[in-house]
Design a protein around this motif. Structure first.
Motif, short mmCIF file in Angstrom:
data_model
loop_
_atom_site.label_atom_id
_atom_site.label_comp_id
_atom_site.label_asym_id
_atom_site.label_seq_id
_atom_site.Cartn_x
_atom_site.Cartn_y
_atom_site.Cartn_z
N TRP A 82 0.70 -1.11 -0.26
CA TRP A 82 0.06 -0.05 -0.02
C TRP A 82 1.11 1.68 0.22
N PRO A 83 0.43 2.00 -1.21
CA PRO A 83 1.72 3.26 -1.00
C PRO A 83 1.77 4.10 0.27
N LYS A 84 0.62 4.19 0.47
CA LYS A 84 0.75 5.47 1.95
C LYS A 84 1.60 4.81 3.05
N SER A 85 1.67 3.69 3.09
CA SER A 85 1.74 3.11 4.70
C SER A 85 3.26 1.96 3.70
N ARG A 87 5.59 3.86 2.41
CA ARG A 87 6.67 5.08 2.30
C ARG A 87 6.90 5.17 3.88
N THR A 88 6.29 5.14 4.75
CA THR A 88 5.99 5.34 6.32
C THR A 88 7.32 5.13 7.14
N THR A 373 11.49 2.28 6.41
CA THR A 373 10.89 2.27 5.83
C THR A 373 9.68 1.49 5.84
N ASP A 530 -4.11 7.54 10.31
CA ASP A 530 -3.09 8.72 9.66
C ASP A 530 -3.61 8.92 8.33
N SER A 531 -3.94 8.03 7.43
CA SER A 531 -3.73 8.48 5.78
C SER A 531 -4.80 9.45 5.44
N GLU A 534 -4.18 12.47 6.61
CA GLU A 534 -3.29 13.49 5.71
C GLU A 534 -4.44 14.13 4.36
N THR A 535 -5.41 13.71 4.24
CA THR A 535 -5.43 14.08 3.21
C THR A 535 -6.64 15.25 2.80
#
Length: 535
Positions: A82-85, A87-88, A373, A530-531, A534-535
């Motif tokens: 999942w892109p956002k997690s 990159r966390t 990450t 968190d996601s 942030e949006t």
């Protein structure tokens, strides 16, 4: 900032337990002391009762063990992809990794599964070559050439994604909630999104006690197998008859002597801390591991191993969902009962072992993974160790299987005690003199892996008992936990050998498996929050 920005945990301000939570530290010691006394005073009764409870646990919770571990695999890969997690970062954006990639991987592999590789790199493929669910179903003949691929499929099942997902869930959750949310680096922090400030009190104390108990029994099984193989190695080197019994198993005296040697070295290493003793030992055992693998690459069944490696990966990936979700019942027909018995002895045992190992390995992974990450963490904590395990199986186990398949071994490896199978393989490959030299190297490697696992576990138990304070590594507490761990392993070896250790681990891992499932849900919940924020 989320609603769970802090988690105060009370600790003593003076006295012996200065800096420690007394409820957790004393509570865990009290339960373990009762276990030690019970096993020491009534060994026969303890062994029988443990076996009965293990049977009840397997009969009622085999499905839970199978399904929940599959869930852990899905969560780890899902969060990495999942892109956002993915990159966390585990830590602040400007945090840099504390250790080089080589030291990082060495410590993860050494603490997570190093001892298991020395015992099972030969034993796992060999045992499944002799028997596995496909043999039980009548699909293939045992010890046949057609059974090699199926044997490796089951070997990969037990050592590839699933164990590292168990470790990965705990480490990822603790790393995120500690470094990103400022919570204590202790097990209860992973449940904060679900239970909030309630974890500051008795509920949180119980969670940490359960984690310490699971760590003791999980590491205890590892040390039990390790001291048995250590004793077998000494027998292969010296030929001293007092080390092994008539059935080829190491004697209790030999196991206890090996246990004392290992635990003294582990306690000394733990006192020196992560950056010195554990890091140095991890680098040493990784170097010796590569040497051993290079030996089998040059002198072993190289072509057989090369072909087996890639076929094992392919077969494992295709069959992984079905193997993970198949649960056989002991109340079915004869074939179903045989399958259930095999699953209890292998898959359920392994899943309990990895779960029992997870509090300590997961917290240790979190401790050494700050600044990486989630995607990098999953790559380093799941994919690379999987490839490493399969490489061991292909080179070391493949050589053993090929010796049996060709008739050279003539059941000498299959018939040997699990602690001696690697040494039997070496004996068949080399002249007696060279076999002794290689056995010495293996024993040294085994010692470094055992010390790495034990000292890491002692430090992690100290961290949990001190409310996540990594600086609490006073020698007196390390020595106490070292003595407790040594006593638990010693009395259980006396009660029923490895069977007693297996029983207590399958029982003890069950409550922590629920904690892990809740940690996974907490992590998903937090990352989704968190996601959204942030949006």
């Amino acid at each position: 900032m989320s609603q769970f920005e802090s988690l105060p945990i009370s600790v003593a301000k003076t006295g012996f337990y200065n800096g420690f939570n007394k409820f957790v530290a004393i509570g865990a010691k009290f339960i373990l002391t009762l276990l030690i006394l019970w096993a020491a005073i009534s060994p026969k009764s303890a062994g029988r009762i443990l076996a009965d409870i293990q049977s009840i646990t397997v009969n009622n919770f085999a499905g839970w063990y199978m399904y929940v571990t599959f869930f852990f695999v899905l969560v780890c890969f899902g969060l990495a992809l999942w892109p956002k997690s993915g990159r966390t970062k585990l830590g602040r954006q400007d945090d840099k990794p504390e250790f080089s990639r080589f030291s990082w991987f060495s410590m993860m592999f050494g603490a997570g599964i190093g001892v298991g590789m020395l015992t099972y790199s030969t034993a796992e493929p060999i045992f499944h070559f002799a028997n596995n669910p496909d043999v039980i179903k009548g699909i293939v003949e045992a010890k046949s050439e057609e059974n090699v691929r199926l044997a490796y499929k089951w070997a990969a099942f037990h050592y590839a994604f699933t164990p590292w997902a168990c470790y990965g869930i705990v480490g990822m959750a603790l790393g995120y909630f500690s470094y990103n949310r400022g919570l204590p680096l202790t097990i209860r922090s992973g449940l904060t999104p679900l239970f909030g400030k309630h974890l500051s009190g008795p509920l949180g104390h119980i969670v940490d006690i359960v984690a310490i108990l699971a760590t003791i029994v999980g590491v205890g099984v590892t040390i039990g197998y390790g001291v048995s193989q250590f004793a077998s190695g000494l027998f292969n080197i010296t030929g001293a008859e007092w080390i092994t019994s008539e059935n080829g198993k190491p004697t209790l005296v030999a196991q206890l002597i090996a246990l004392v040697i290992i635990m003294v070295a582990s306690t000394i290493s733990a006192i020196s801390g992560v950056k010195k003793g554990i890091k140095w030992l991890s680098n040493i055992n990784m170097g010796l591991s590569f040497f051993l693998l290079l030996f089998f690459l040059i002198f072993g069944a190289t072509f057989f191993a090369f072909k087996t490696f890639f076929l094992a990966i392919w077969d494992y990936l295709l069959a992984f969902p079905q193997m993970s979700l198949s649960v056989w019942s002991s109340s079915g027909d004869e074939t179903e009962k045989a399958l259930a018995s095999w699953q209890a002895a292998w898959s359920v045992f392994y899943w309990a072992w990895w779960i029992g190992f997870s509090p300590f390995v997961g917290l240790f992974l979190a401790r050494v993974s700050r600044g990486r990450t989630i995607r990098e963490y999953v790559l380093g904590a799941m994919l690379i160790p999987t490839i490493m395990c399969l490489t061991w199986f292909a080179l070391v186990g493949g050589t053993a299987v090929n010796l049996e398949l060709s008739g050279i071994a003539n059941n000498a490896i299959i018939g040997a005690d699990i602690s001696a199978q690697l040494f039997q393989t070496i004996n068949l490959m080399l002249s007696p003199g060279l076999a002794v030299v290689m056995s010495v190297i293996i024993v040294i490697l085994l010692l470094t892996y055992l010390v790495t696992s034990a000292d890491s576990a002692i430090l992690i138990i100290n961290t949990i008992a001190s409310a996540g304070d990594q600086s609490q590594k006073h020698a007196k507490h390390i020595i106490v936990w070292g003595l407790i761990l040594t006593s638990v392993v010693a009395v259980l070896l006396k009660v029923g050998g490895m069977d007693a250790l297996r029983s207590i681990m399958i029982i003890g891992a069950l409550p922590f498996s629920l904690v892990m499932a809740l940690m996974a849900i907490s992590l998903i919940k937090s990352l989704l929050f968190d996601s959204g924020s942030e949006t």
